[in-house]
Design a protein around this motif. Structure first.
Motif, mmCIF file in Angstrom:
data_model
loop_
_atom_site.group_PDB
_atom_site.id
_atom_site.type_symbol
_atom_site.label_atom_id
_atom_site.label_comp_id
_atom_site.label_asym_id
_atom_site.label_seq_id
_atom_site.Cartn_x
_atom_site.Cartn_y
_atom_site.Cartn_z
ATOM 1 N N ARG A 60 -7.140 -0.890 -7.482
ATOM 2 C CA ARG A 60 -6.401 0.815 -7.105
ATOM 3 C C ARG A 60 -5.518 0.850 -5.955
ATOM 4 O O ARG A 60 -4.042 1.228 -5.972
ATOM 5 C CB ARG A 60 -7.778 2.180 -7.035
ATOM 6 N N TYR A 61 -6.301 -0.403 -4.693
ATOM 7 C CA TYR A 61 -4.772 -0.236 -3.253
ATOM 8 C C TYR A 61 -3.591 -1.566 -4.828
ATOM 9 O O TYR A 61 -2.620 -0.765 -3.557
ATOM 10 C CB TYR A 61 -6.022 -1.030 -2.655
ATOM 11 N N ALA A 62 -3.915 -2.210 -4.870
ATOM 12 C CA ALA A 62 -2.901 -3.445 -5.680
ATOM 13 C C ALA A 62 -2.091 -2.903 -6.812
ATOM 14 O O ALA A 62 -0.522 -3.476 -6.513
ATOM 15 C CB ALA A 62 -3.596 -4.140 -5.974
ATOM 16 N N ASN A 63 -2.124 -1.737 -7.596
ATOM 17 C CA ASN A 63 -1.703 -1.448 -8.360
ATOM 18 C C ASN A 63 -0.279 -1.435 -7.707
ATOM 19 O O ASN A 63 1.100 -1.064 -8.550
ATOM 20 C CB ASN A 63 -1.871 -0.249 -9.360
ATOM 21 N N PRO A 64 0.075 0.011 -6.560
ATOM 22 C CA PRO A 64 0.829 0.363 -6.106
ATOM 23 C C PRO A 64 1.995 -0.495 -5.865
ATOM 24 O O PRO A 64 3.341 0.034 -6.028
ATOM 25 C CB PRO A 64 0.710 1.566 -5.278
ATOM 26 N N PHE A 65 1.910 -1.876 -6.020
ATOM 27 C CA PHE A 65 2.770 -2.635 -5.422
ATOM 28 C C PHE A 65 3.482 -3.191 -6.950
ATOM 29 O O PHE A 65 4.758 -4.297 -5.915
ATOM 30 C CB PHE A 65 1.727 -3.863 -4.147
ATOM 31 N N GLU A 77 -17.023 -1.306 -9.815
ATOM 32 C CA GLU A 77 -16.589 -0.822 -8.677
ATOM 33 C C GLU A 77 -15.968 -1.044 -7.326
ATOM 34 O O GLU A 77 -15.328 -1.184 -6.963
ATOM 35 C CB GLU A 77 -18.190 0.580 -8.415
ATOM 36 N N GLU A 78 -17.343 -2.699 -7.895
ATOM 37 C CA GLU A 78 -16.797 -3.494 -6.593
ATOM 38 C C GLU A 78 -15.189 -3.754 -6.664
ATOM 39 O O GLU A 78 -14.582 -4.350 -5.567
ATOM 40 C CB GLU A 78 -17.543 -4.669 -6.013
ATOM 41 N N PHE A 79 -15.033 -4.110 -7.909
ATOM 42 C CA PHE A 79 -13.351 -4.361 -8.302
ATOM 43 C C PHE A 79 -12.460 -3.638 -8.036
ATOM 44 O O PHE A 79 -10.835 -3.324 -7.462
ATOM 45 C CB PHE A 79 -13.466 -5.217 -9.374
ATOM 46 N N GLU A 80 -12.720 -2.134 -8.295
ATOM 47 C CA GLU A 80 -11.934 -0.940 -8.572
ATOM 48 C C GLU A 80 -11.044 -0.956 -7.160
ATOM 49 O O GLU A 80 -9.955 -0.706 -7.728
ATOM 50 C CB GLU A 80 -12.809 -0.040 -8.764
#
Length: 395
Positions: free
Chosen positions: A144-149, A137-140
């Motif tokens: 999730r924030y990075a993917n849309p970029f 969870e500490e990575f997720e």
């Protein structure tokens, strides 16, 4: 995730990228035109690694499987051949049809790449599903924030490639076709933003340390906005200043994020140190670029800015991450050791430093020594990559 066939094509992109790196550094030593260097460096070396790792990473980061086996092969032929035609056209006066053929092949290859990836992740374009393993969870949050970029970066690749095509044909352009605008859309918008978006996921896993969330929330929006501002503002004015400040914020922030994670980690592989050298070079590159927004630009400083960003930031980050994915010590051939990998990184970094200092100080002999060192580093890196991946393909 990717199928075995797609993975094989990804490795071939990596090998072709290494070949273009060697060719770039060879023509730099021979004094080829700057335009030829940019074609071989950006289109050949950088983007063929981007394409190969894009096929390998993006589907899994969006929790999808790339099942298409033939598009990567078609893509490789188109962009590889297109880059070769563009490089030849930049060296000699040839019929305009040669450059048009090169730009068309490049653009079609990019369309195949984007179409294949977007079709694969079509029902998860925002990247809400991240493929992050259970219990991480500490990575997720960062994932999730990075993917849309990632789609934003791919959009820059499409726009920059279309502008390249429009410049060589009768197609209407979105901009005036000024070459530095196109290169900033492709380099800063496509390649660098993908390094940010994929790097904030890759680096924590390689280092074994979760990425701090707050810097990521600054780096990625700044890195997404900056290329458009830079491309629009080239020539001077407040838009250029805003773009330079945004790009500097993104690069320095990414360097700080990586440096902090590196300091917290107990892992010290040659690849991780190579990436550290890359982000440090990026800070130097954007610092020089930032000065262009507030003062005059000389040919020497522009050349060093180019080297720091292409060979330094993008180049050393690519080589470093490649050595993490494909560690030379995993091979069973002469020279498959960490010591030889350190030699490659050291020669590339030493060559970059000598070229930068020699160019700025007006010491041609030092710059030539730097070009020779960088070529040696490229040859060693290329040897390690080709031998290792050839062994993998033969299994």
């Amino acid at each position: 995730m990717v199928t075995a066939g797609s993975s094989r094509w990804s490795r071939r992109f990596v090998v072709l990228s290494a070949g273009f790196l060697v060719l770039w550094r060879a023509v730099a030593l021979l004094g080829a035109p700057r335009r030829t260097e940019v074609v071989l460096a950006l289109f050949g070396f950088v983007f063929h690694m981007v394409f190969g790792m894009g096929y390998l990473l993006i589907p899994s980061y969006f929790e999808r499987v790339l099942r298409a086996s033939w598009p990567p092969g078609v893509h490789l032929g188109l962009t590889g051949g297109g880059t070769a035609l563009l490089a030849v056209a930049s060296i000699r006066e040839l019929p305009a049809a040669v450059e048009r053929a090169g730009t068309l092949a490049w653009f079609l290859g990019v369309v195949v790449f984007l179409g294949t990836l977007l079709w694969t992740v079509r029902d998860n374009l925002t990247g809400r599903e991240t493929g992050t393993g259970a219990g991480r969870e500490e990575f997720e949050r960062v994932d999730r924030y990075a993917n849309p970029f990632v789609p934003v970066a791919l959009g820059y690749v499409l726009v920059g490639s279309y502008e390249l095509l429009a410049r060589a044909t009768v197609l209407p352009g979105i901009t005036d076709g000024y070459v530095p605008r196109v290169s900033h859309l492709l380099a800063a918008g496509g390649a660098v933003l993908l390094v940010f978006a994929l790097g904030v996921r890759l680096a924590p896993r390689f280092l074994g340390v979760p990425a701090p969330t707050r810097p990521v929330r600054v780096v990625l929006p700044a890195g997404a906005l900056a290329p458009a501002l830079l491309a629009h503002g080239l020539g001077g004015g407040p838009t250029l200043v805003a773009g330079a400040l945004a790009e500097a914020t993104a690069v320095v922030g990414f360097a700080g994020l990586y440096g902090l994670s590196f300091a917290r980690s107990d892992r010290r592989s040659v690849g991780l140190v190579g990436v550290l050298a890359g982000v440090a070079s990026g800070v130097a590159g954007v610092s020089l670029g930032l000065s262009f927004a507030f003062g005059p630009v000389t040919a020497e400083r522009a050349a060093v800015h180019l080297e720091l960003n292409l060979l330094g930031f993008l180049g050393l980050c690519i080589v470093g991450f490649a050595m993490q994915f494909f560690p030379p010590s995993a091979g069973r051939f002469r020279g498959a050791t960490d010591a030889v990998a350190w030699l490659a990184i050291g020669a590339l970094l030493g060559g970059l430093t000598s070229v930068a200092v020699g160019t700025l100080a007006g010491i041609a002999a030092l710059a030539t020594v730097g070009d020779a060192l960088a070529l040696a580093g490229a040859v060693v890196y290329g040897y390690l990559v080709v031998r290792l991946l050839a062994a993998v393909d033969s299994r």
